[in-house]
Design a protein around this motif. Structure first.
Motif, PDB file in Angstrom:
ATOM      1  N   GLU A  76       0.840  -1.205   0.000  1.00 43.87           N
ATOM      2  CA  GLU A  76       0.000   0.000   0.000  1.00 43.87           C
ATOM      3  C   GLU A  76       0.873   1.251   0.000  1.00 43.87           C
ATOM      4  O   GLU A  76       0.615   2.206  -0.724  1.00 43.87           O
ATOM      5  CB  GLU A  76      -0.913   0.005   1.224  1.00 43.87           C
ATOM      6  CG  GLU A  76      -2.027  -1.026   1.156  1.00 43.87           C
ATOM      7  CD  GLU A  76      -2.764  -1.125   2.462  1.00 43.87           C
ATOM      8  OE1 GLU A  76      -3.943  -0.697   2.505  1.00 43.87           O
ATOM      9  OE2 GLU A  76      -2.184  -1.618   3.465  1.00 43.87           O
ATOM     10  N   TYR A  77       1.905   1.237   0.816  1.00 48.52           N
ATOM     11  CA  TYR A  77       2.837   2.365   0.916  1.00 48.52           C
ATOM     12  C   TYR A  77       3.549   2.619  -0.417  1.00 48.52           C
ATOM     13  O   TYR A  77       3.679   3.764  -0.850  1.00 48.52           O
ATOM     14  CB  TYR A  77       3.852   2.078   2.023  1.00 48.52           C
ATOM     15  CG  TYR A  77       4.986   3.074   2.131  1.00 48.52           C
ATOM     16  CD1 TYR A  77       4.778   4.315   2.729  1.00 48.52           C
ATOM     17  CD2 TYR A  77       6.255   2.772   1.652  1.00 48.52           C
ATOM     18  CE1 TYR A  77       5.817   5.229   2.845  1.00 48.52           C
ATOM     19  CE2 TYR A  77       7.302   3.681   1.762  1.00 48.52           C
ATOM     20  CZ  TYR A  77       7.067   4.906   2.367  1.00 48.52           C
ATOM     21  OH  TYR A  77       8.101   5.809   2.473  1.00 48.52           O
ATOM     22  N   ASP A  82      -3.591  -3.478  -4.847  1.00 48.90           N
ATOM     23  CA  ASP A  82      -4.688  -3.426  -5.817  1.00 48.90           C
ATOM     24  C   ASP A  82      -5.244  -2.010  -5.973  1.00 48.90           C
ATOM     25  O   ASP A  82      -5.599  -1.592  -7.066  1.00 48.90           O
ATOM     26  CB  ASP A  82      -5.811  -4.379  -5.417  1.00 48.90           C
ATOM     27  CG  ASP A  82      -5.419  -5.832  -5.599  1.00 48.90           C
ATOM     28  OD1 ASP A  82      -4.450  -6.108  -6.345  1.00 48.90           O
ATOM     29  OD2 ASP A  82      -6.066  -6.706  -4.988  1.00 48.90           O
ATOM     30  N   VAL A  83      -5.363  -1.289  -4.862  1.00 53.83           N
ATOM     31  CA  VAL A  83      -5.844   0.089  -4.888  1.00 53.83           C
ATOM     32  C   VAL A  83      -4.703   0.979  -4.410  1.00 53.83           C
ATOM     33  O   VAL A  83      -4.074   0.703  -3.401  1.00 53.83           O
ATOM     34  CB  VAL A  83      -7.078   0.266  -3.965  1.00 53.83           C
ATOM     35  CG1 VAL A  83      -7.545   1.702  -3.970  1.00 53.83           C
ATOM     36  CG2 VAL A  83      -8.205  -0.661  -4.381  1.00 53.83           C
ATOM     37  N   ASN A  84      -4.434   2.046  -5.151  1.00 54.61           N
ATOM     38  CA  ASN A  84      -3.340   2.945  -4.798  1.00 54.61           C
ATOM     39  C   ASN A  84      -3.897   4.299  -4.362  1.00 54.61           C
ATOM     40  O   ASN A  84      -4.338   5.088  -5.190  1.00 54.61           O
ATOM     41  CB  ASN A  84      -2.382   3.120  -5.981  1.00 54.61           C
ATOM     42  CG  ASN A  84      -1.208   4.012  -5.649  1.00 54.61           C
ATOM     43  OD1 ASN A  84      -1.016   4.421  -4.507  1.00 54.61           O
ATOM     44  ND2 ASN A  84      -0.420   4.329  -6.650  1.00 54.61           N
ATOM     45  N   TYR A  85      -3.878   4.556  -3.050  1.00 52.86           N
ATOM     46  CA  TYR A  85      -4.331   5.844  -2.517  1.00 52.86           C
ATOM     47  C   TYR A  85      -3.182   6.829  -2.381  1.00 52.86           C
ATOM     48  O   TYR A  85      -3.383   7.965  -1.978  1.00 52.86           O
ATOM     49  CB  TYR A  85      -4.986   5.654  -1.141  1.00 52.86           C
ATOM     50  CG  TYR A  85      -6.233   4.811  -1.181  1.00 52.86           C
ATOM     51  CD1 TYR A  85      -7.347   5.204  -1.920  1.00 52.86           C
ATOM     52  CD2 TYR A  85      -6.314   3.631  -0.461  1.00 52.86           C
ATOM     53  CE1 TYR A  85      -8.497   4.429  -1.952  1.00 52.86           C
ATOM     54  CE2 TYR A  85      -7.461   2.855  -0.480  1.00 52.86           C
ATOM     55  CZ  TYR A  85      -8.546   3.254  -1.223  1.00 52.86           C
ATOM     56  OH  TYR A  85      -9.684   2.495  -1.239  1.00 52.86           O
ATOM     57  N   GLY A  86      -1.975   6.386  -2.665  1.00 51.22           N
ATOM     58  CA  GLY A  86      -0.806   7.238  -2.498  1.00 51.22           C
ATOM     59  C   GLY A  86      -0.397   7.300  -1.040  1.00 51.22           C
ATOM     60  O   GLY A  86      -0.985   6.655  -0.174  1.00 51.22           O
ATOM     61  N   THR A  87       0.635   8.072  -0.769  1.00 48.96           N
ATOM     62  CA  THR A  87       1.090   8.292   0.602  1.00 48.96           C
ATOM     63  C   THR A  87       1.488   9.750   0.731  1.00 48.96           C
ATOM     64  O   THR A  87       1.419  10.505  -0.252  1.00 48.96           O
ATOM     65  CB  THR A  87       2.238   7.337   0.991  1.00 48.96           C
ATOM     66  OG1 THR A  87       2.441   7.403   2.405  1.00 48.96           O
ATOM     67  CG2 THR A  87       3.529   7.664   0.249  1.00 48.96           C
ATOM     68  N   LEU A  88       1.872  10.157   1.894  1.00 50.37           N
ATOM     69  CA  LEU A  88       2.285  11.537   2.121  1.00 50.37           C
ATOM     70  C   LEU A  88       3.783  11.687   1.881  1.00 50.37           C
ATOM     71  O   LEU A  88       4.549  10.753   2.127  1.00 50.37           O
ATOM     72  CB  LEU A  88       1.933  11.954   3.555  1.00 50.37           C
ATOM     73  CG  LEU A  88       0.442  11.908   3.901  1.00 50.37           C
ATOM     74  CD1 LEU A  88       0.233  12.234   5.377  1.00 50.37           C
ATOM     75  CD2 LEU A  88      -0.361  12.857   3.025  1.00 50.37           C
ATOM     76  N   LYS A  89       4.193  12.850   1.410  1.00 57.35           N
ATOM     77  CA  LYS A  89       5.611  13.135   1.172  1.00 57.35           C
ATOM     78  C   LYS A  89       6.398  12.948   2.458  1.00 57.35           C
ATOM     79  O   LYS A  89       5.957  13.395   3.525  1.00 57.35           O
ATOM     80  CB  LYS A  89       5.795  14.579   0.694  1.00 57.35           C
ATOM     81  CG  LYS A  89       5.266  14.871  -0.677  1.00 57.35           C
ATOM     82  CD  LYS A  89       5.438  16.350  -1.002  1.00 57.35           C
ATOM     83  CE  LYS A  89       4.660  16.699  -2.247  1.00 57.35           C
ATOM     84  NZ  LYS A  89       4.565  18.153  -2.435  1.00 57.35           N
ATOM     85  N   ASN A  90       7.526  12.299   2.344  1.00 59.39           N
ATOM     86  CA  ASN A  90       8.453  12.079   3.463  1.00 59.39           C
ATOM     87  C   ASN A  90       7.928  11.142   4.550  1.00 59.39           C
ATOM     88  O   ASN A  90       8.466  11.114   5.656  1.00 59.39           O
ATOM     89  CB  ASN A  90       8.886  13.415   4.092  1.00 59.39           C
ATOM     90  CG  ASN A  90       9.538  14.315   3.083  1.00 59.39           C
ATOM     91  OD1 ASN A  90      10.395  13.880   2.317  1.00 59.39           O
ATOM     92  ND2 ASN A  90       9.126  15.575   3.055  1.00 59.39           N
ATOM     93  N   ALA A  91       6.885  10.379   4.241  1.00 61.62           N
ATOM     94  CA  ALA A  91       6.353   9.426   5.228  1.00 61.62           C
ATOM     95  C   ALA A  91       7.290   8.231   5.359  1.00 61.62           C
ATOM     96  O   ALA A  91       7.926   7.815   4.393  1.00 61.62           O
ATOM     97  CB  ALA A  91       4.969   8.946   4.808  1.00 61.62           C
ATOM     98  N   ILE A  92       7.337   7.696   6.577  1.00 55.69           N
ATOM     99  CA  ILE A  92       8.038   6.439   6.801  1.00 55.69           C
ATOM    100  C   ILE A  92       6.982   5.353   6.934  1.00 55.69           C
ATOM    101  O   ILE A  92       5.843   5.631   7.279  1.00 55.69           O
ATOM    102  CB  ILE A  92       8.963   6.493   8.038  1.00 55.69           C
ATOM    103  CG1 ILE A  92       8.176   6.847   9.299  1.00 55.69           C
ATOM    104  CG2 ILE A  92      10.108   7.465   7.816  1.00 55.69           C
ATOM    105  CD1 ILE A  92       9.013   6.795  10.567  1.00 55.69           C
ATOM    106  N   ASN A  93       7.359   4.139   6.626  1.00 60.95           N
ATOM    107  CA  ASN A  93       6.408   3.032   6.632  1.00 60.95           C
ATOM    108  C   ASN A  93       6.796   1.995   7.674  1.00 60.95           C
ATOM    109  O   ASN A  93       7.875   1.412   7.598  1.00 60.95           O
ATOM    110  CB  ASN A  93       6.356   2.398   5.240  1.00 60.95           C
ATOM    111  CG  ASN A  93       5.443   1.192   5.153  1.00 60.95           C
ATOM    112  OD1 ASN A  93       5.838   0.145   4.675  1.00 60.95           O
ATOM    113  ND2 ASN A  93       4.213   1.329   5.592  1.00 60.95           N
TER     114      ASN A  93
END
Length: 156
Positions: A76-77, A82-93
């Motif tokens: 997801e990150y 399957d679905v891509n909602y994106g992530t926030l800039k500079n986020a760690i996972n």
């Protein structure tokens, strides 16, 4: 190790935050949520704040040294689910399933504001609770999650 929250007389219990409507239901004793099966915890132990997806980009821009914690799966990150909602800039996972065993990775950020998010705000409230129970004082959950985040200004 999680800090213990002791019950006071007439203290209410609530579902360990799961992001569903049952989070708001109160109980008089410990046990399990009758709706989602999560452990019931002391209501006073839930100390994280919430911010809406519409407020997130402004909140990030106004919060110096903020740590963005994406608790979804690696797929997801990375945008390969399957679905891509994106992530926030500079986020760690750190996936929520691994968070407790990986808390030491966040120790250096303990005094900073940590914004926790996922796809639908089912995993991030649980992660936010875990962080606050382990001494993180400035934890903010993005309610609703990336699935309802329309503003792309702070997305990667």
């Amino acid at each position: 190790m999680a800090t213990a929250v002791t019950a006071q007389k007439n203290e209410k219990y609530v579902c360990l935050p799961c992001g569903q409507a049952c989070d708001a239901q109160e109980y008089m004793q410990a046990g399990q949520c009758e709706h989602c099966g999560m452990k019931l915890v002391l209501k006073s132990g839930i100390t994280h704040k919430n911010v809406t997806p519409a407020e997130v980009c402004t909140f990030i821009s106004r919060t110096p040294n903020i740590v963005l914690l994406d608790v979804r799966t690696r797929e997801e990150y990375n945008g390969t689910a399957d679905v891509n909602y994106g992530t926030l800039k500079n986020a760690i996972n750190i996936p929520v399933q691994e968070l407790e065993s990986r808390l030491q990775e966040l120790e250096k950020h303990k005094s900073k504001t940590i914004l926790v998010f996922c796809s639908h705000s089912h995993r991030s409230p649980r992660a936010s609770y875990l962080l606050t129970q382990n001494g993180f004082k400035k934890v903010v959950n993005m309610s609703g999650g990336m699935s309802v985040k329309a503003d792309d200004r702070c997305k990667r």
